[in-house]
Each structure stands twice: as structure tokens, then as C-alpha cells.
Motif scaffolding. Structure first.
Motif, PDB file in Angstrom:
ATOM      1  N   THR A  82      60.470  72.679  11.166  1.00 48.03           N
ATOM      2  CA  THR A  82      59.157  72.724  10.525  1.00 48.03           C
ATOM      3  C   THR A  82      59.230  72.019   9.175  1.00 48.03           C
ATOM      4  O   THR A  82      60.312  71.751   8.642  1.00 48.03           O
ATOM      5  N   ALA A  83      58.075  71.779   8.586  1.00 47.49           N
ATOM      6  CA  ALA A  83      58.016  71.194   7.244  1.00 47.49           C
ATOM      7  C   ALA A  83      58.723  72.109   6.243  1.00 47.49           C
ATOM      8  O   ALA A  83      59.429  71.638   5.346  1.00 47.49           O
ATOM      9  N   GLU A  84      58.564  73.409   6.410  1.00 40.29           N
ATOM     10  CA  GLU A  84      59.226  74.369   5.517  1.00 40.29           C
ATOM     11  C   GLU A  84      60.752  74.245   5.614  1.00 40.29           C
ATOM     12  O   GLU A  84      61.452  74.239   4.594  1.00 40.29           O
ATOM     13  N   GLN A  85      61.276  74.105   6.828  1.00 46.33           N
ATOM     14  CA  GLN A  85      62.720  73.942   7.003  1.00 46.33           C
ATOM     15  C   GLN A  85      63.210  72.631   6.391  1.00 46.33           C
ATOM     16  O   GLN A  85      64.282  72.593   5.776  1.00 46.33           O
ATOM     17  N   LEU A  86      62.448  71.571   6.561  1.00 43.07           N
ATOM     18  CA  LEU A  86      62.837  70.283   5.982  1.00 43.07           C
ATOM     19  C   LEU A  86      62.800  70.329   4.452  1.00 43.07           C
ATOM     20  O   LEU A  86      63.687  69.781   3.780  1.00 43.07           O
ATOM     21  N   ASN A  87      61.813  71.010   3.892  1.00 45.69           N
ATOM     22  CA  ASN A  87      61.743  71.177   2.436  1.00 45.69           C
ATOM     23  C   ASN A  87      62.943  71.970   1.927  1.00 45.69           C
ATOM     24  O   ASN A  87      63.525  71.642   0.889  1.00 45.69           O
ATOM     25  N   TYR A  88      63.300  73.014   2.661  1.00 45.49           N
ATOM     26  CA  TYR A  88      64.468  73.824   2.285  1.00 45.49           C
ATOM     27  C   TYR A  88      65.725  72.956   2.298  1.00 45.49           C
ATOM     28  O   TYR A  88      66.536  72.996   1.369  1.00 45.49           O
ATOM     29  N   LEU A  89      65.871  72.145   3.346  1.00 51.49           N
ATOM     30  CA  LEU A  89      67.025  71.248   3.465  1.00 51.49           C
ATOM     31  C   LEU A  89      67.121  70.325   2.248  1.00 51.49           C
ATOM     32  O   LEU A  89      68.188  70.173   1.648  1.00 51.49           O
ATOM     33  N   HIS A  90      66.020  69.724   1.872  1.00 44.07           N
ATOM     34  CA  HIS A  90      66.025  68.776   0.758  1.00 44.07           C
ATOM     35  C   HIS A  90      66.252  69.460  -0.592  1.00 44.07           C
ATOM     36  O   HIS A  90      66.692  68.810  -1.546  1.00 44.07           O
ATOM     37  N   ALA A  91      65.988  70.754  -0.664  1.00 43.69           N
ATOM     38  CA  ALA A  91      66.176  71.491  -1.919  1.00 43.69           C
ATOM     39  C   ALA A  91      67.569  72.108  -2.041  1.00 43.69           C
ATOM     40  O   ALA A  91      67.925  72.599  -3.118  1.00 43.69           O
ATOM     41  N   GLU A  92      68.361  72.087  -0.967  1.00 41.96           N
ATOM     42  CA  GLU A  92      69.679  72.721  -1.011  1.00 41.96           C
ATOM     43  C   GLU A  92      70.531  72.120  -2.121  1.00 41.96           C
ATOM     44  O   GLU A  92      70.696  70.905  -2.200  1.00 41.96           O
ATOM     45  N   GLY A  93      71.031  73.004  -2.971  1.00 36.35           N
ATOM     46  CA  GLY A  93      71.933  72.580  -4.027  1.00 36.35           C
ATOM     47  C   GLY A  93      71.269  72.040  -5.267  1.00 36.35           C
ATOM     48  O   GLY A  93      71.948  71.635  -6.213  1.00 36.35           O
ATOM     49  N   LYS A  94      69.957  72.028  -5.272  1.00 40.50           N
ATOM     50  CA  LYS A  94      69.233  71.499  -6.435  1.00 40.50           C
ATOM     51  C   LYS A  94      68.566  72.659  -7.168  1.00 40.50           C
ATOM     52  O   LYS A  94      67.592  73.224  -6.679  1.00 40.50           O
ATOM     53  N   PRO A  95      69.105  72.997  -8.326  1.00 39.31           N
ATOM     54  CA  PRO A  95      68.427  74.047  -9.097  1.00 39.31           C
ATOM     55  C   PRO A  95      66.989  73.601  -9.385  1.00 39.31           C
ATOM     56  O   PRO A  95      66.759  72.452  -9.740  1.00 39.31           O
ATOM     57  N   THR A  96      66.067  74.469  -9.175  1.00 43.89           N
ATOM     58  CA  THR A  96      64.655  74.135  -9.346  1.00 43.89           C
ATOM     59  C   THR A  96      64.076  74.957 -10.483  1.00 43.89           C
ATOM     60  O   THR A  96      64.790  75.678 -11.167  1.00 43.89           O
ATOM     61  N   THR A  97      62.794  74.873 -10.639  1.00 42.16           N
ATOM     62  CA  THR A  97      62.142  75.683 -11.658  1.00 42.16           C
ATOM     63  C   THR A  97      62.218  77.166 -11.286  1.00 42.16           C
ATOM     64  O   THR A  97      62.143  78.019 -12.148  1.00 42.16           O
ATOM     65  N   LYS A  98      62.379  77.463 -10.013  1.00 42.64           N
ATOM     66  CA  LYS A  98      62.565  78.856  -9.592  1.00 42.64           C
ATOM     67  C   LYS A  98      64.014  79.235  -9.862  1.00 42.64           C
ATOM     68  O   LYS A  98      64.929  78.536  -9.463  1.00 42.64           O
ATOM     69  N   THR A  99      64.208  80.309 -10.553  1.00 42.20           N
ATOM     70  CA  THR A  99      65.555  80.763 -10.853  1.00 42.20           C
ATOM     71  C   THR A  99      65.994  81.739  -9.771  1.00 42.20           C
ATOM     72  O   THR A  99      65.355  82.760  -9.552  1.00 42.20           O
ATOM     73  N   TYR A 100      67.068  81.392  -9.095  1.00 44.77           N
ATOM     74  CA  TYR A 100      67.637  82.261  -8.076  1.00 44.77           C
ATOM     75  C   TYR A 100      68.769  83.062  -8.691  1.00 44.77           C
ATOM     76  O   TYR A 100      69.506  82.559  -9.529  1.00 44.77           O
ATOM     77  N   THR A 101      68.920  84.281  -8.220  1.00 47.57           N
ATOM     78  CA  THR A 101      70.106  85.045  -8.582  1.00 47.57           C
ATOM     79  C   THR A 101      71.096  84.924  -7.431  1.00 47.57           C
ATOM     80  O   THR A 101      70.725  84.570  -6.300  1.00 47.57           O
ATOM     81  N   VAL A 102      72.335  85.232  -7.731  1.00 46.50           N
ATOM     82  CA  VAL A 102      73.366  85.230  -6.691  1.00 46.50           C
ATOM     83  C   VAL A 102      72.939  86.149  -5.557  1.00 46.50           C
ATOM     84  O   VAL A 102      72.991  85.781  -4.381  1.00 46.50           O
ATOM     85  N   MET A 103      72.497  87.342  -5.901  1.00 48.44           N
ATOM     86  CA  MET A 103      72.174  88.314  -4.855  1.00 48.44           C
ATOM     87  C   MET A 103      70.953  87.907  -4.033  1.00 48.44           C
ATOM     88  O   MET A 103      70.880  88.222  -2.848  1.00 48.44           O
ATOM     89  N   GLN A 104      70.012  87.196  -4.621  1.00 50.32           N
ATOM     90  CA  GLN A 104      68.880  86.698  -3.824  1.00 50.32           C
ATOM     91  C   GLN A 104      69.380  85.729  -2.761  1.00 50.32           C
ATOM     92  O   GLN A 104      68.950  85.795  -1.601  1.00 50.32           O
ATOM     93  N   LEU A 105      70.277  84.829  -3.138  1.00 49.76           N
ATOM     94  CA  LEU A 105      70.797  83.863  -2.161  1.00 49.76           C
ATOM     95  C   LEU A 105      71.694  84.542  -1.127  1.00 49.76           C
ATOM     96  O   LEU A 105      71.674  84.173   0.049  1.00 49.76           O
ATOM     97  N   VAL A 106      72.447  85.543  -1.539  1.00 52.28           N
ATOM     98  CA  VAL A 106      73.260  86.311  -0.594  1.00 52.28           C
ATOM     99  C   VAL A 106      72.341  87.024   0.400  1.00 52.28           C
ATOM    100  O   VAL A 106      72.606  87.039   1.604  1.00 52.28           O
ATOM    101  N   ASP A 107      71.257  87.591  -0.094  1.00 51.84           N
ATOM    102  CA  ASP A 107      70.306  88.287   0.790  1.00 51.84           C
ATOM    103  C   ASP A 107      69.680  87.332   1.811  1.00 51.84           C
ATOM    104  O   ASP A 107      69.472  87.706   2.965  1.00 51.84           O
ATOM    105  N   VAL A 108      69.374  86.099   1.390  1.00 51.48           N
ATOM    106  CA  VAL A 108      68.821  85.109   2.322  1.00 51.48           C
ATOM    107  C   VAL A 108      69.846  84.823   3.427  1.00 51.48           C
ATOM    108  O   VAL A 108      69.496  84.759   4.614  1.00 51.48           O
ATOM    109  N   PHE A 109      71.103  84.659   3.058  1.00 52.38           N
ATOM    110  CA  PHE A 109      72.156  84.436   4.054  1.00 52.38           C
ATOM    111  C   PHE A 109      72.276  85.642   4.994  1.00 52.38           C
ATOM    112  O   PHE A 109      72.347  85.487   6.219  1.00 52.38           O
ATOM    113  N   ASN A 110      72.295  86.848   4.434  1.00 53.02           N
ATOM    114  CA  ASN A 110      72.422  88.055   5.263  1.00 53.02           C
ATOM    115  C   ASN A 110      71.283  88.151   6.276  1.00 53.02           C
ATOM    116  O   ASN A 110      71.507  88.486   7.442  1.00 53.02           O
ATOM    117  N   LYS A 111      70.066  87.845   5.833  1.00 55.16           N
ATOM    118  CA  LYS A 111      68.924  87.881   6.750  1.00 55.16           C
ATOM    119  C   LYS A 111      69.079  86.825   7.837  1.00 55.16           C
ATOM    120  O   LYS A 111      68.770  87.075   9.008  1.00 55.16           O
TER     121      LYS A 111
END
Length: 170
Positions: A82-111
């Protein structure tokens, strides 16, 4: 790294609801999840985008681990990204204006691991040799190939993450 009282996941016996031929994939994903959660517990958010000698940051690996599982399991279902998946792919590894915490990214992986296990549990073993197209070029793979690669790729990036985290923590 993970619970030292338990043997590795693959030595704990079959997982209920997972087809026999897909047990190794599920075991690898669960092992990766245990090790990743243990590794990232207490890891400082301010080091999330740090790199070592120009290598990928922990933030990239955490995003990529979840993203690859999502994409490979999408292909295994015979669906296009989907467009959402492609956007996620292009954003991987690029810190954005949204601040992620370690645990937020761990939770995304766990899900994503939970979603992958659910899909594995619903997979008919007789379809594992069915072909699926991968990527824009629709390169050929089998459903089993996609699932196997998802486990292998996850463990590869977990290993890279482990080294990067160890160096950054020093």
C-alpha cells in the motif's frame, strides 16, 4: 540475552496453532522478539539515531525489522504494498519531526511479530510452494521462501542491532 532460565524458543517444543512446516519461522521470530526486547530495555532514547562508523542506527534497525516483516508477509498473501507501506519504507532510518522513543519502536516490532504469527497460524501448508511476486519487479518467490527470508532477515538485523547497541552504550 533473553530469559536465561529457558532454552531457546526452538527447544521449547511446538507452538500451538502454527503449522508444522512453519514452526522454524515462528520460533525464529519469537527468539528475535525476546532478544530484541531484552537488548533494548533501558537503551537511551537519545542514542536511537546514533551510528557507529557510518553503520545503520538502532532506530533504522528497529524500523526496518518491523517494516520488512510487514512487507514480506504482505507479499506472501499475494498482495501489493500500500501507499502507507511504501511511505514507511522510505522513512526507515530517517529521524523525522515525529520523535520516536525506543519503546515505541520496540512495540511496533512486537505487534508485527504478533501479526506474523497470526498469519502463519492461518497458512495452509499445501500453499507453501505457491509462487508470489516480490516488489515492483514481481520477482518470483514461494510463500515458504518469503516466510523463511523473513526469519533470516530478522535475525540478521537483530545481530547488527546487537553490535551497534553494544558499541553505543560504551
Amino acid at each position: 540475552m533473553a530469559n536465561h532460565k529457558l532454552p531457546e524458543v526452538w527447544l521449547r517444543g511446538p507452538l500451538t496453532g502454527i503449522p508444522a512446516l512453519l514452526q522454524p519461522v515462528a520460533h525464529a521470530l519469537l527468539q528475535a522478539r525476546e532478544e530484541l526486547n531484552d537488548l533494548m530495555t533501558g537503551f537511551p532514547d537519545e542514542l536511537l539515531w546514533g551510528d557507529v562508523a557510518g553503520m545503520a542506527s538502532p532506530g533504522f534497525h528497529l524500523q526496518h525489522l518491523a517494516g520488512v516483516l510487514n512487507r514480506l508477509f504482505t507479499y506472501a498473501r499475494g498482495e501489493a504494498l500500500t501507499a502507507e507501506q511504501l511511505n514507511y519504507l522510505h522513512a526507515e532510518g530517517k529521524p523525522t519531526t515525529k520523535t520516536y522513543t525506543v519503546m515505541q519502536l520496540v512495540d511496533v516490532f512486537n505487534k508485527q511479530v504478533d501479526d506474523a504469527l497470526m498469519q502463519l497460524s492461518k497458512t495452509d501448508e499445501t500453499t507453501l510452494t505457491d509462487f508470489r511476486g516480490v516488489g515492483r519487479g514481481q520477482l518470483p518467490s514461494t510463500i515458504m521462501g518469503l516466510y523463511t527470508h523473513s526469519a533470516e532477515h530478522t535475525m540478521r538485523h537483530l545481530g547488527q542491532l546487537m553490535v551497534t547497541v553494544a558499541v553505543l552504550k560504551r
